[in-house]
Design a protein around this motif. Structure first.
Motif, PDB file in Angstrom:
ATOM      1  N   GLU A 123       3.051   4.289   6.555  1.00 54.16           N
ATOM      2  CA  GLU A 123       4.179   4.305   5.631  1.00 54.16           C
ATOM      3  C   GLU A 123       3.891   3.371   4.461  1.00 54.16           C
ATOM      4  O   GLU A 123       3.112   2.418   4.573  1.00 54.16           O
ATOM      5  CB  GLU A 123       5.461   3.849   6.342  1.00 54.16           C
ATOM      6  CG  GLU A 123       5.895   4.743   7.494  1.00 54.16           C
ATOM      7  CD  GLU A 123       6.534   6.055   7.056  1.00 54.16           C
ATOM      8  OE1 GLU A 123       6.748   6.238   5.831  1.00 54.16           O
ATOM      9  OE2 GLU A 123       6.813   6.883   7.930  1.00 54.16           O
ATOM     10  N   ALA A 124       4.533   3.622   3.344  1.00 52.19           N
ATOM     11  CA  ALA A 124       4.416   2.713   2.214  1.00 52.19           C
ATOM     12  C   ALA A 124       5.101   1.387   2.544  1.00 52.19           C
ATOM     13  O   ALA A 124       6.102   1.357   3.258  1.00 52.19           O
ATOM     14  CB  ALA A 124       5.069   3.332   0.979  1.00 52.19           C
ATOM     15  N   PHE A 125       4.552   0.290   2.037  1.00 49.96           N
ATOM     16  CA  PHE A 125       5.202  -1.005   2.225  1.00 49.96           C
ATOM     17  C   PHE A 125       4.925  -1.881   1.022  1.00 49.96           C
ATOM     18  O   PHE A 125       3.962  -1.688   0.286  1.00 49.96           O
ATOM     19  CB  PHE A 125       4.707  -1.688   3.504  1.00 49.96           C
ATOM     20  CG  PHE A 125       3.299  -2.208   3.432  1.00 49.96           C
ATOM     21  CD1 PHE A 125       3.032  -3.502   2.988  1.00 49.96           C
ATOM     22  CD2 PHE A 125       2.225  -1.406   3.774  1.00 49.96           C
ATOM     23  CE1 PHE A 125       1.731  -3.972   2.903  1.00 49.96           C
ATOM     24  CE2 PHE A 125       0.920  -1.877   3.694  1.00 49.96           C
ATOM     25  CZ  PHE A 125       0.682  -3.166   3.258  1.00 49.96           C
ATOM     26  N   LEU A 126       5.797  -2.868   0.829  1.00 51.88           N
ATOM     27  CA  LEU A 126       5.667  -3.814  -0.276  1.00 51.88           C
ATOM     28  C   LEU A 126       6.145  -5.174   0.197  1.00 51.88           C
ATOM     29  O   LEU A 126       7.237  -5.292   0.759  1.00 51.88           O
ATOM     30  CB  LEU A 126       6.501  -3.366  -1.476  1.00 51.88           C
ATOM     31  CG  LEU A 126       6.565  -4.333  -2.661  1.00 51.88           C
ATOM     32  CD1 LEU A 126       5.197  -4.448  -3.326  1.00 51.88           C
ATOM     33  CD2 LEU A 126       7.624  -3.886  -3.668  1.00 51.88           C
ATOM     34  N   LEU A 164       9.528   4.861  -2.499  1.00 56.26           N
ATOM     35  CA  LEU A 164      10.715   5.693  -2.718  1.00 56.26           C
ATOM     36  C   LEU A 164      10.843   6.771  -1.647  1.00 56.26           C
ATOM     37  O   LEU A 164      11.873   7.453  -1.577  1.00 56.26           O
ATOM     38  CB  LEU A 164      10.655   6.353  -4.103  1.00 56.26           C
ATOM     39  CG  LEU A 164      10.687   5.401  -5.301  1.00 56.26           C
ATOM     40  CD1 LEU A 164      10.490   6.176  -6.593  1.00 56.26           C
ATOM     41  CD2 LEU A 164      11.995   4.616  -5.326  1.00 56.26           C
ATOM     42  N   HIS A 165       9.799   6.928  -0.844  1.00 56.97           N
ATOM     43  CA  HIS A 165       9.770   7.970   0.173  1.00 56.97           C
ATOM     44  C   HIS A 165       9.368   7.379   1.524  1.00 56.97           C
ATOM     45  O   HIS A 165       8.901   6.247   1.618  1.00 56.97           O
ATOM     46  CB  HIS A 165       8.764   9.071  -0.196  1.00 56.97           C
ATOM     47  CG  HIS A 165       8.929   9.610  -1.571  1.00 56.97           C
ATOM     48  ND1 HIS A 165       9.805  10.618  -1.881  1.00 56.97           N
ATOM     49  CD2 HIS A 165       8.321   9.263  -2.743  1.00 56.97           C
ATOM     50  CE1 HIS A 165       9.728  10.888  -3.177  1.00 56.97           C
ATOM     51  NE2 HIS A 165       8.835  10.079  -3.713  1.00 56.97           N
ATOM     52  N   SER A 222      -4.916   0.389   4.877  1.00 55.17           N
ATOM     53  CA  SER A 222      -5.631  -0.662   5.588  1.00 55.17           C
ATOM     54  C   SER A 222      -4.782  -1.072   6.783  1.00 55.17           C
ATOM     55  O   SER A 222      -3.651  -0.596   6.961  1.00 55.17           O
ATOM     56  CB  SER A 222      -5.885  -1.874   4.679  1.00 55.17           C
ATOM     57  OG  SER A 222      -4.702  -2.636   4.531  1.00 55.17           O
ATOM     58  N   ASP A 223      -5.292  -1.995   7.588  1.00 51.96           N
ATOM     59  CA  ASP A 223      -4.522  -2.459   8.739  1.00 51.96           C
ATOM     60  C   ASP A 223      -3.285  -3.230   8.334  1.00 51.96           C
ATOM     61  O   ASP A 223      -2.413  -3.505   9.167  1.00 51.96           O
ATOM     62  CB  ASP A 223      -5.398  -3.318   9.652  1.00 51.96           C
ATOM     63  CG  ASP A 223      -6.252  -2.473  10.589  1.00 51.96           C
ATOM     64  OD1 ASP A 223      -6.163  -1.230  10.511  1.00 51.96           O
ATOM     65  OD2 ASP A 223      -7.013  -3.046  11.396  1.00 51.96           O
ATOM     66  N   ALA A 224      -3.159  -3.564   7.050  1.00 52.52           N
ATOM     67  CA  ALA A 224      -1.926  -4.213   6.583  1.00 52.52           C
ATOM     68  C   ALA A 224      -0.713  -3.325   6.824  1.00 52.52           C
ATOM     69  O   ALA A 224       0.406  -3.828   6.945  1.00 52.52           O
ATOM     70  CB  ALA A 224      -2.055  -4.554   5.099  1.00 52.52           C
ATOM     71  N   ARG A 225      -0.915  -2.022   6.900  1.00 55.44           N
ATOM     72  CA  ARG A 225       0.219  -1.123   7.139  1.00 55.44           C
ATOM     73  C   ARG A 225       0.853  -1.376   8.500  1.00 55.44           C
ATOM     74  O   ARG A 225       2.064  -1.168   8.672  1.00 55.44           O
ATOM     75  CB  ARG A 225      -0.220   0.334   7.016  1.00 55.44           C
ATOM     76  CG  ARG A 225      -1.147   0.851   8.115  1.00 55.44           C
ATOM     77  CD  ARG A 225      -1.705   2.214   7.719  1.00 55.44           C
ATOM     78  NE  ARG A 225      -2.452   2.911   8.752  1.00 55.44           N
ATOM     79  CZ  ARG A 225      -3.746   2.757   8.972  1.00 55.44           C
ATOM     80  NH1 ARG A 225      -4.444   1.893   8.248  1.00 55.44           N
ATOM     81  NH2 ARG A 225      -4.363   3.451   9.917  1.00 55.44           N
ATOM     82  N   PHE A 226       0.067  -1.829   9.465  1.00 59.78           N
ATOM     83  CA  PHE A 226       0.610  -2.161  10.779  1.00 59.78           C
ATOM     84  C   PHE A 226       1.256  -3.544  10.760  1.00 59.78           C
ATOM     85  O   PHE A 226       2.331  -3.757  11.320  1.00 59.78           O
ATOM     86  CB  PHE A 226      -0.491  -2.127  11.840  1.00 59.78           C
ATOM     87  CG  PHE A 226      -1.259  -0.840  11.909  1.00 59.78           C
ATOM     88  CD1 PHE A 226      -0.606   0.373  12.038  1.00 59.78           C
ATOM     89  CD2 PHE A 226      -2.646  -0.839  11.835  1.00 59.78           C
ATOM     90  CE1 PHE A 226      -1.316   1.571  12.102  1.00 59.78           C
ATOM     91  CE2 PHE A 226      -3.363   0.339  11.901  1.00 59.78           C
ATOM     92  CZ  PHE A 226      -2.698   1.551  12.034  1.00 59.78           C
ATOM     93  N   ILE A 227       0.610  -4.482  10.098  1.00 61.36           N
ATOM     94  CA  ILE A 227       1.089  -5.868  10.068  1.00 61.36           C
ATOM     95  C   ILE A 227       2.419  -5.965   9.337  1.00 61.36           C
ATOM     96  O   ILE A 227       3.273  -6.793   9.679  1.00 61.36           O
ATOM     97  CB  ILE A 227       0.024  -6.767   9.425  1.00 61.36           C
ATOM     98  CG1 ILE A 227      -1.276  -6.709  10.239  1.00 61.36           C
ATOM     99  CG2 ILE A 227       0.508  -8.209   9.317  1.00 61.36           C
ATOM    100  CD1 ILE A 227      -2.488  -7.300   9.542  1.00 61.36           C
ATOM    101  N   ARG A 280       0.851  -1.193   0.000  1.00 57.99           N
ATOM    102  CA  ARG A 280       0.000   0.000   0.000  1.00 57.99           C
ATOM    103  C   ARG A 280       0.886   1.242   0.000  1.00 57.99           C
ATOM    104  O   ARG A 280       1.999   1.236   0.539  1.00 57.99           O
ATOM    105  CB  ARG A 280      -0.895   0.032   1.237  1.00 57.99           C
ATOM    106  CG  ARG A 280      -1.985  -1.021   1.271  1.00 57.99           C
ATOM    107  CD  ARG A 280      -3.195  -0.632   0.441  1.00 57.99           C
ATOM    108  NE  ARG A 280      -4.307  -1.562   0.621  1.00 57.99           N
ATOM    109  CZ  ARG A 280      -5.558  -1.314   0.288  1.00 57.99           C
ATOM    110  NH1 ARG A 280      -5.881  -0.157  -0.248  1.00 57.99           N
ATOM    111  NH2 ARG A 280      -6.509  -2.216   0.477  1.00 57.99           N
ATOM    112  N   ARG A 281       0.346   2.302  -0.577  1.00 54.27           N
ATOM    113  CA  ARG A 281       1.036   3.589  -0.488  1.00 54.27           C
ATOM    114  C   ARG A 281       0.969   4.130   0.939  1.00 54.27           C
ATOM    115  O   ARG A 281       0.059   3.812   1.697  1.00 54.27           O
ATOM    116  CB  ARG A 281       0.386   4.597  -1.429  1.00 54.27           C
ATOM    117  CG  ARG A 281       0.534   4.263  -2.896  1.00 54.27           C
ATOM    118  CD  ARG A 281      -0.181   5.288  -3.758  1.00 54.27           C
ATOM    119  NE  ARG A 281      -1.616   5.296  -3.506  1.00 54.27           N
ATOM    120  CZ  ARG A 281      -2.459   6.187  -4.005  1.00 54.27           C
ATOM    121  NH1 ARG A 281      -2.003   7.166  -4.757  1.00 54.27           N
ATOM    122  NH2 ARG A 281      -3.741   6.114  -3.752  1.00 54.27           N
ATOM    123  N   GLY A 282       1.936   4.943   1.271  1.00 51.07           N
ATOM    124  CA  GLY A 282       1.868   5.667   2.530  1.00 51.07           C
ATOM    125  C   GLY A 282       0.954   6.867   2.398  1.00 51.07           C
ATOM    126  O   GLY A 282       0.632   7.312   1.288  1.00 51.07           O
TER     127      GLY A 282
END
Length: 365
Positions: A282-285, A252-253, A316-321, A168-170
């Motif tokens: 924050e962004a994550f992949l 990238l940020h 979404s809550d995936a940003r925490f996970i 997800r994007r940040g």
């Protein structure tokens, strides 16, 4: 075996408009305990959450979901909390976002063995302060972090299986306040126009392309969401001008790097301005690997569709996970989420259940 349709309807009949639970988690806990899960209720503030685990051989797969829903609004053709089934479609608030997904996973777990757990919160549609983020802290303290987590958000666009979210994007919000000195518009030399300092700053910010995007992310986007001087008069130079920004950014940020970028721009255009920043994620992949491979493979075997892997949408809550383990999102078709007459086809519920079954068998083997 627990039938996904019956469980989804039981959940939909619970009025769990965030932050209320409405008995939804009790319905789930009763079903899970009957399947041999150990359930730990985790209440933080006024929010009900729980973690449920069934030991087994192989890797540990966790399913994350939320039982809270947004308010139904007006104009429904069906009672939003009656779980009405008509012509093979079930109507109700939360049908796809995301009580249907939860029911599908519980049904899948009732049919096949494996080391699986569920992280269920009642705080995803709300402030997200006393839900998943705190349950994860508890899980880390008690050695319960899984090898892979699937968040059951409604990711699909047109049919079950067409999209998996692998990141997800940040997102960050910023408020810029530029001070000036109030005065008469006819005597500008005796004043200091705050708006005149703000405009060049905003022109620079909207004129700069933050990046070109990446293979999994679209280009980052800075949007001005509000400009205000609070000035009811036409002949008064304002003493204060404010602007609000929202930045959706790729990997990238970071929130810190973008904050530094904003501060540097302020220094050049309005060094006396103040900057307030709130970073919601924050962004994550999650890079391609065995985890994503197990999920996409299960989807392909059941649906015959090769899912697109993307990072679109909001947070979404995936940003925490993502801070703890590899995570992806996969669930129902989201066309009606948050809309009047939110609905899920019975056939989609059953097909999603089969995908989750295939995932458990592949990943936990």
């Amino acid at each position: 075996m627990i039938a996904p349709v019956a469980l989804a309807q039981d959940l939909l009949r619970c009025n769990s408009v965030t932050p209320a639970d409405g008995g939804a988690q009790g319905v789930l806990i009763q079903a899970l305990e009957g399947l041999g899960f150990t359930v730990t209720r985790l209440r933080f503030g006024e929010i009900e959450n729980f973690f449920a685990e069934r030991p087994g051989q192989g890797a540990h797969l966790c399913f994350a979901g939320h039982t809270d829903v947004v308010p139904p609004g007006e104009g429904w053709a069906h009672d939003p909390f009656a779980a009405t089934e008509q012509d093979g479609i079930i109507y109700g608030r939360g049908a796809v976002d995301m009580k249907g997904g939860i029911a599908a996973f519980v049904s899948a777990a009732s049919q096949v063995p494996g080391h699986v757990s569920l992280l269920i919160t009642g705080d995803e549609e709300g402030e997200a302060k006393d839900g998943t983020v705190k349950v994860l802290e508890w899980m880390a303290e008690h050695g319960k972090i899984p090898d892979f987590c699937v968040v059951g958000e409604p990711t699909c666009r047109g049919r079950v299986g067409d999209v998996v979210k692998v990141g997800r994007r940040g997102s960050m919000n910023a408020r810029i306040s530029v001070p000036g000195r109030q005065g008469h518009a006819a005597y500008p030399h005796l004043a200091d126009n705050a708006v005149h300092k703000l405009i060049p700053l905003l022109n620079e910010l909207i004129g700069k392309k933050l990046d070109e995007g990446t293979p999994f992310f679209e280009p980052s986007s800075l949007q001005i969401t509000s400009v205000d001087v609070g000035n009811p008069a036409t002949n008064v130079i304002p003493a204060l001008a404010t602007a609000k920004l929202n930045i959706r950014f790729n990997d990238l940020h970071s929130g810190a790097s973008l904050t530094a970028y904003l501060r540097e721009a302020l220094t050049r255009h309005a060094p006396d301005a103040t900057l307030e920043v709130s970073i919601s994620g924050e962004a994550f992949l999650t890079q391609p690997g065995k985890e994503i491979g197990a999920l996409t493979g299960a989807i392909e075997r059941v649906t015959g569709v090769t899912p697109e892997q993307n990072t679109g949408g909001g947070t979404s809550d995936a940003r925490f996970i993502s801070r703890y383990c590899p995570v992806a999102e996969f669930g129902l078709v989201g066309a009606t989420m948050h809309k009047v007459d939110e609905a899920v086809p019975v056939a989609d519920l059953r097909q999603l259940t089969e995908v989750y079954k295939a995932l458990i068998m592949a990943f936990c083997a």
